[in-house]
Design an enzyme around this catalytic site. Structure first.
Site, mmCIF file in Angstrom:
data_model
loop_
_atom_site.group_PDB
_atom_site.id
_atom_site.type_symbol
_atom_site.label_atom_id
_atom_site.label_comp_id
_atom_site.label_asym_id
_atom_site.label_seq_id
_atom_site.Cartn_x
_atom_site.Cartn_y
_atom_site.Cartn_z
ATOM 1 N N LYS A 35 0.846 -1.200 0.000
ATOM 2 C CA LYS A 35 0.000 0.000 0.000
ATOM 3 C C LYS A 35 0.876 1.244 0.000
ATOM 4 O O LYS A 35 1.760 1.383 0.853
ATOM 5 C CB LYS A 35 -0.918 0.020 1.222
ATOM 6 C CG LYS A 35 -1.830 1.248 1.243
ATOM 7 C CD LYS A 35 -2.877 1.160 2.339
ATOM 8 C CE LYS A 35 -2.427 1.712 3.659
ATOM 9 N NZ LYS A 35 -2.319 3.181 3.696
ATOM 10 N N ASP A 62 -3.481 4.291 -2.090
ATOM 11 C CA ASP A 62 -4.415 4.772 -1.051
ATOM 12 C C ASP A 62 -4.380 6.304 -1.002
ATOM 13 O O ASP A 62 -3.836 6.891 -0.084
ATOM 14 C CB ASP A 62 -3.979 4.157 0.294
ATOM 15 C CG ASP A 62 -4.861 4.576 1.454
ATOM 16 O OD1 ASP A 62 -5.998 5.019 1.220
ATOM 17 O OD2 ASP A 62 -4.400 4.451 2.610
ATOM 18 N N LYS A 64 -7.330 8.189 -1.589
ATOM 19 C CA LYS A 64 -8.660 8.632 -1.119
ATOM 20 C C LYS A 64 -9.139 9.879 -1.859
ATOM 21 O O LYS A 64 -9.361 10.932 -1.262
ATOM 22 C CB LYS A 64 -8.625 8.904 0.392
ATOM 23 C CG LYS A 64 -8.235 7.705 1.248
ATOM 24 C CD LYS A 64 -8.353 8.031 2.746
ATOM 25 C CE LYS A 64 -7.957 6.869 3.623
ATOM 26 N NZ LYS A 64 -6.509 6.607 3.676
ATOM 27 N N ASP A 67 -13.350 14.821 -4.933
ATOM 28 C CA ASP A 67 -13.352 16.096 -5.655
ATOM 29 C C ASP A 67 -14.544 16.050 -6.607
ATOM 30 O O ASP A 67 -15.372 15.137 -6.518
ATOM 31 C CB ASP A 67 -12.012 16.241 -6.411
ATOM 32 C CG ASP A 67 -11.598 17.700 -6.580
ATOM 33 O OD1 ASP A 67 -12.465 18.506 -7.002
ATOM 34 O OD2 ASP A 67 -10.430 18.020 -6.326
ATOM 35 N N THR A 126 -12.167 6.392 10.354
ATOM 36 C CA THR A 126 -12.267 5.862 11.725
ATOM 37 C C THR A 126 -11.795 6.880 12.759
ATOM 38 O O THR A 126 -11.978 6.674 13.946
ATOM 39 C CB THR A 126 -11.472 4.550 11.871
ATOM 40 O OG1 THR A 126 -10.172 4.744 11.320
ATOM 41 C CG2 THR A 126 -12.160 3.407 11.174
ATOM 42 N N ARG A 217 2.945 -1.220 10.704
ATOM 43 C CA ARG A 217 4.053 -1.327 11.657
ATOM 44 C C ARG A 217 4.342 -2.722 12.215
ATOM 45 O O ARG A 217 5.517 -3.030 12.430
ATOM 46 C CB ARG A 217 3.844 -0.304 12.791
ATOM 47 C CG ARG A 217 4.089 1.116 12.305
ATOM 48 C CD ARG A 217 3.465 2.151 13.184
ATOM 49 N NE ARG A 217 2.005 2.124 13.082
ATOM 50 C CZ ARG A 217 1.180 2.945 13.713
ATOM 51 N NH1 ARG A 217 1.675 3.869 14.521
ATOM 52 N NH2 ARG A 217 -0.118 2.857 13.556
HETATM 53 O O1 C5P Z 1 0.968 0.567 11.075
HETATM 54 P P1 C5P Z 1 -0.488 0.210 10.988
HETATM 55 O O2 C5P Z 1 -0.750 -1.271 10.829
HETATM 56 O O3 C5P Z 1 -1.303 0.837 12.085
HETATM 57 O O4 C5P Z 1 -0.947 0.893 9.613
HETATM 58 C C1 C5P Z 1 -2.272 0.853 9.182
HETATM 59 C C2 C5P Z 1 -2.400 1.530 7.853
HETATM 60 O O5 C5P Z 1 -3.784 1.599 7.528
HETATM 61 C C3 C5P Z 1 -1.891 2.960 7.783
HETATM 62 O O6 C5P Z 1 -1.392 3.190 6.458
HETATM 63 C C4 C5P Z 1 -3.115 3.793 8.052
HETATM 64 O O7 C5P Z 1 -3.057 5.059 7.470
HETATM 65 C C5 C5P Z 1 -4.191 2.955 7.377
HETATM 66 N N1 C5P Z 1 -5.537 3.157 7.889
HETATM 67 C C6 C5P Z 1 -5.880 2.959 9.217
HETATM 68 N N2 C5P Z 1 -7.171 3.167 9.634
HETATM 69 C C7 C5P Z 1 -8.103 3.545 8.756
HETATM 70 C C8 C5P Z 1 -7.785 3.709 7.419
HETATM 71 C C9 C5P Z 1 -6.482 3.512 7.014
HETATM 72 O O8 C5P Z 1 -5.033 2.605 10.024
HETATM 73 N N3 C5P Z 1 -9.341 3.683 9.157
#
Ligand code: C5P
Length: 244
Positions: A35, A62, A64, A67, A126, A217
């Site tokens: 992603k 990603d 999003k 517009d 979220t 992460r």
């Molecule tokens: O590091 P981690 O597993 O928390 O990363 C989650 C990824 O998903 C990040 O790129 C974050 O921006 C994305 N994301 C999220 N919650 C959302 C939408 C996207 O954590 N509701």
């Protein structure tokens, strides 16, 4: 496109694209999709996405988009020309915008003789709660708004939504078996929660009906990212998505 359909999408959230590309070099396109989000795209532009596609990775762009319909359609066409596997727009952009995006993706892919990328929608971020929705004049609560926007996206011909794994159960019931549910907020047992408020294990997300898991992460910051990914894939190997 790789023949495999890996369920894990590794979120390459790095400030420096070189670090993302160094990790990409060690990963196997049969084991994960990748992603690319706004942070890396603003810094490095489309070039890293091209490299990932050339290496055989499925790339979820990603960005999003939200517009006017013509602008979003042009952006979706450009993303399709990059060869991405999945891209997203905000369902709150409205039906005309969603339909224009859908049409642009289909037409551009057909012109190039390629499979159409999955076009998925963001429903309610979220980070927003019921009070935030009220403040921007959107009818809540958030769960009802997410359902409403998912159904709008589906009616406009989109392929699925990004949602939390908690939302996956009602959204699967509302939108049916073929609608793609892409879920972030995933944490394997024993890994750090970081800044995610509501987390769920990879196994539980699949049990709730998720098709693809966005995981950053727990993989990218692990002492051994390849081992972390392999362990997650192993934990999912014999699991069927539920409900079917
Ligand atoms: O590091 P981690 O597993 O928390 O990363 C989650 C990824 O998903 C990040 O790129 C974050 O921006 C994305 N994301 C999220 N919650 C959302 C939408 C996207 O954590 N509701």
């Amino acid at each position: 496109m790789p023949a495999a359909d890996p369920r894990v999408i590794v979120a390459l959230d790095f400030a420096h694209p070189a670090r993302a590309l160094a990790l990409m070099d060690r990963l196997d396109p049969a084991q994960c999709a990748l992603k690319v989000g706004k942070e890396m795209f603003v810094v490095a532009g489309p070039e890293p996405v091209r490299w990932m596609v050339e290496r055989g990775f499925r790339v979820f762009l990603d960005l999003k988009f939200h517009d006017i319909p013509n602008t979003v359609a042009q952006a979706c066409a450009a993303a399709t020309r990059l060869g991405v596997w999945m891209l997203n727009v905000h369902a709150a952009g409205g039906q005309a915008m969603l339909e224009a995006a859908r049409q642009a993706v289909a037409q551009t892919a057909a012109e190039r003789g390629r499979p159409r990328p999955w076009l998925i929608a963001v429903t309610v971020l979220t980070s927003l709660d019921d009070a935030d929705l009220a403040a921007v004049g959107m009818a809540g609560p958030t769960a009802a708004a997410a359902r409403r926007l998912a159904l709008l996206a589906q009616a406009a011909g989109l392929d699925g939504v990004v949602c939390s794994a908690q939302e996956a159960v009602p959204l699967r019931a509302a939108c049916g078996a073929a609608f793609k549910l892409v879920t972030p907020g995933i944490r394997p047992r024993g890994s750090a929660r970081d800044d995610q408020a509501r987390i769920i294990t990879p196994e539980a997300a699949i049990a709730n009906g998720a098709d693809y898991l966005v995981i950053g992460r727990p993989i990218t910051q692990a002492p051994d990212p390849l081992a972390a990914l392999a362990a997650i894939n192993a934990s999912l190997a014999n699991l069927q998505r539920n409900p079917q």
